[in-house]
Design an enzyme around this catalytic site. Structure first.
Site, mmCIF file in Angstrom:
data_model
loop_
_atom_site.group_PDB
_atom_site.id
_atom_site.type_symbol
_atom_site.label_atom_id
_atom_site.label_comp_id
_atom_site.label_asym_id
_atom_site.label_seq_id
_atom_site.Cartn_x
_atom_site.Cartn_y
_atom_site.Cartn_z
ATOM 1 N N GLN A 193 0.824 -1.198 0.000
ATOM 2 C CA GLN A 193 0.000 0.000 0.000
ATOM 3 C C GLN A 193 0.866 1.260 0.000
ATOM 4 O O GLN A 193 1.899 1.325 0.674
ATOM 5 C CB GLN A 193 -0.930 -0.002 1.207
ATOM 6 C CG GLN A 193 -2.000 -1.074 1.147
ATOM 7 C CD GLN A 193 -3.017 -0.801 0.049
ATOM 8 O OE1 GLN A 193 -3.245 0.333 -0.355
ATOM 9 N NE2 GLN A 193 -3.645 -1.870 -0.436
ATOM 10 N N GLU A 227 -2.173 -16.004 -4.873
ATOM 11 C CA GLU A 227 -1.610 -14.856 -5.579
ATOM 12 C C GLU A 227 -0.900 -15.336 -6.838
ATOM 13 O O GLU A 227 -0.243 -16.373 -6.840
ATOM 14 C CB GLU A 227 -0.627 -14.124 -4.649
ATOM 15 C CG GLU A 227 0.258 -13.094 -5.288
ATOM 16 C CD GLU A 227 -0.515 -11.960 -5.925
ATOM 17 O OE1 GLU A 227 -0.211 -11.628 -7.091
ATOM 18 O OE2 GLU A 227 -1.426 -11.413 -5.285
ATOM 19 N N ASP A 240 -9.564 -9.374 -2.618
ATOM 20 C CA ASP A 240 -8.901 -8.085 -2.846
ATOM 21 C C ASP A 240 -8.395 -8.028 -4.286
ATOM 22 O O ASP A 240 -7.192 -8.081 -4.541
ATOM 23 C CB ASP A 240 -7.749 -7.927 -1.848
ATOM 24 C CG ASP A 240 -7.082 -6.560 -1.927
ATOM 25 O OD1 ASP A 240 -7.634 -5.671 -2.587
ATOM 26 O OD2 ASP A 240 -6.003 -6.397 -1.324
ATOM 27 N N PHE A 300 -6.159 -13.060 -4.195
ATOM 28 C CA PHE A 300 -5.313 -11.948 -4.642
ATOM 29 C C PHE A 300 -4.549 -11.438 -3.416
ATOM 30 O O PHE A 300 -4.517 -10.246 -3.119
ATOM 31 C CB PHE A 300 -6.143 -10.819 -5.273
ATOM 32 C CG PHE A 300 -7.033 -11.252 -6.406
ATOM 33 C CD1 PHE A 300 -6.527 -11.404 -7.693
ATOM 34 C CD2 PHE A 300 -8.372 -11.513 -6.186
ATOM 35 C CE1 PHE A 300 -7.353 -11.787 -8.744
ATOM 36 C CE2 PHE A 300 -9.208 -11.920 -7.216
ATOM 37 C CZ PHE A 300 -8.699 -12.057 -8.501
ATOM 38 N N CYS A 351 -10.685 -1.229 -4.776
ATOM 39 C CA CYS A 351 -9.996 0.024 -5.080
ATOM 40 C C CYS A 351 -10.622 0.743 -6.267
ATOM 41 O O CYS A 351 -10.100 1.769 -6.710
ATOM 42 C CB CYS A 351 -8.512 -0.224 -5.343
ATOM 43 S SG CYS A 351 -8.176 -1.339 -6.725
#
Length: 424
Positions: free
Chosen positions: A246, A302, A354, A278, A381
């Site tokens: 982040q 991932e 995510d 993810f 997001c």
């Protein structure tokens, strides 16, 4: 270049028009309507303003334009936080990345709330009551100094800087106000000297030590990426220098706590099989594992193998925590083909989802709802992606029961949301 007026039947690229600006739209732009009836998406404006703008693109159903002059300003308009991005500068020379820098951070949050609410209503069929929450002292600093990761670009002439908004042209700037102060100081030295190009220069300000700079010229890096240490409270995470973490200095801790709070305790079985899809380097998997306890069974999934390796390291304190490399949609199909016991454990579990900015989409949503976990904690997001995926989940038996939103990207149009979906 021509001035367009009420008698103009249509618009053309290069036309300069006067527009009354309406509501904000996704992407940091604002909706106006030309006298010809065509919708125009205009940048660097605010609702209620009257502006002179230049048409930059004509599409079948709309046009795009850039503000050249503010004729009647909104009371919410402030001096731009980034001088080089101010409306007084030629649009071709304005750097991108601070689309809401001409208003307060608080009003920027309100604009983001409107965009997210519209997307959830239009695509998801829900109208939750929520606000966008600011982080730390962002209001006091006008949203400056929060970026711990910055990329600048180098053109053929060796000029270093950010890209101009909506282009790949490098523009020189005298400051990077959104950047962590140490990054800005180092970056200005590089900008002043120039650099061999073309390529890019990445700056990182990790929790463990001083700022790193790494150049990639013509696809070749000046050195291998290092492993960095980031911190969330007292917990440490190992992250690759060129991997995802982040950007806001408070974002990782904010999302860690947001996921913990989003998990409905009445639907959380500590002994079940949980997933972080993810999952990156395991930040949110750790949040779930901490709730489940020492014997937590959490699997991070991932696509990036390096991130998976680091997730295994970051989750090593939980003996039942694992990490797998693979595409999430294919991984879920594999879970569905497992035995009855594995499916039962997963069905009792919690899934953290995510996805990237494009969203989870049907390829992931379809097998996920067949798996049927007790709850899905969706970290989003992108407002439109969340809206569309909310619609998909609701059609397939999951309802949105909780929504929180966070301003992890002050002075930009980006916004983060954490949503809880329970199986109906």
């Amino acid at each position: 270049m021509t001035e367009s007026n009420a008698s103009s039947p249509e618009l053309a690229e290069g036309d300069i028009v006067e527009l009354t600006v309406g509501e904000v739209a996704h992407g940091g732009i604002f909706v106006a309507r030309h006298s010809s009836g065509r919708v125009v998406f205009v940048s660097d404006a605010l609702p209620g303003e009257r502006v002179r703008a230049q048409v930059t693109e004509i599409k079948k159903r709309h046009a795009r334009a850039e503000t050249l002059q503010v004729l009647e300003a909104s009371p919410e308009r402030l001096e731009h936080v980034w001088a080089e991005a101010d409306v007084s500068r030629d649009p071709a020379e304005r750097p991108g990345g601070a689309e809401f820098g001409h208003t307060s951070v608080a009003f920027g949050r309100e604009l983001k709330r409107r965009v997210l609410a519209d997307a959830l209503s239009r695509f998801g069929g829900v109208e939750p009551d929520f606000e966008v929450v600011g982080l730390g002292d962002d209001d006091a600093t006008r949203g400056c100094g929060w970026r711990t990761r910055v990329t600048l670009h180098v053109d053929e002439a060796g000029r270093v800087g950010p890209f101009a908004a909506r282009s790949h042209d490098v523009v020189r700037v005298g400051s990077l106000p959104l950047a962590y102060a140490d990054i800005d100081e180092l970056a200005q030295q590089i900008i002043a000297k120039g650099h061999r190009g073309p390529g890019r220069i990445d700056f990182v300000a990790p929790a463990d030590s001083e700022v790193r700079m790494r150049a990639r010229v013509k696809g070749t890096s000046t050195r291998k990426p290092e492993l960095l240490t980031e911190r969330v409270g007292e917990r440490e995470f190992t992250v690759s220098e060129d991997g995802f973490w982040q950007v806001h200095r408070l974002a990782a801790a904010t999302l860690y706590e947001a996921v913990r709070e989003a998990i409905d305790p009445e639907h959380f079985d500590a002994e079940a099989q949980h997933y972080d899809l993810f999952g990156g380097v395991g930040l949110l998997a750790a949040a779930v594992a901490e709730l489940a306890g020492a014997d937590a069974r959490v699997e991070s999934v991932e696509a990036a193998a390096v991130a998976t390796e680091l997730a295994l390291r970051n989750l090593s304190e939980w003996s039942g925590a694992t990490a797998k490399t693979g595409r999430v949609d294919r991984y879920l199909q594999g879970v569905l083909e497992g035995g009855a016991d594995a499916l039962a454990a997963s069905r009792a579990g919690t899934v953290v989802l995510d996805p990237p900015r494009s969203g989870a989409r049907a390829d992931v949503i379809e097998p996920l709802v067949v798996l049927g976990p007790q709850q899905i904690i969706y970290v989003a997001c992108d407002p439109v992606a969340l809206g569309r995926d909310t619609g998909l989940l609701r059609e397939r038996g999951y309802e949105l029961t909780r929504l929180r939103s966070y301003d992890l990207f002050p002075n930009t149009h980006h916004v983060e949301a954490v949503a809880t979906f329970l199986r109906a």
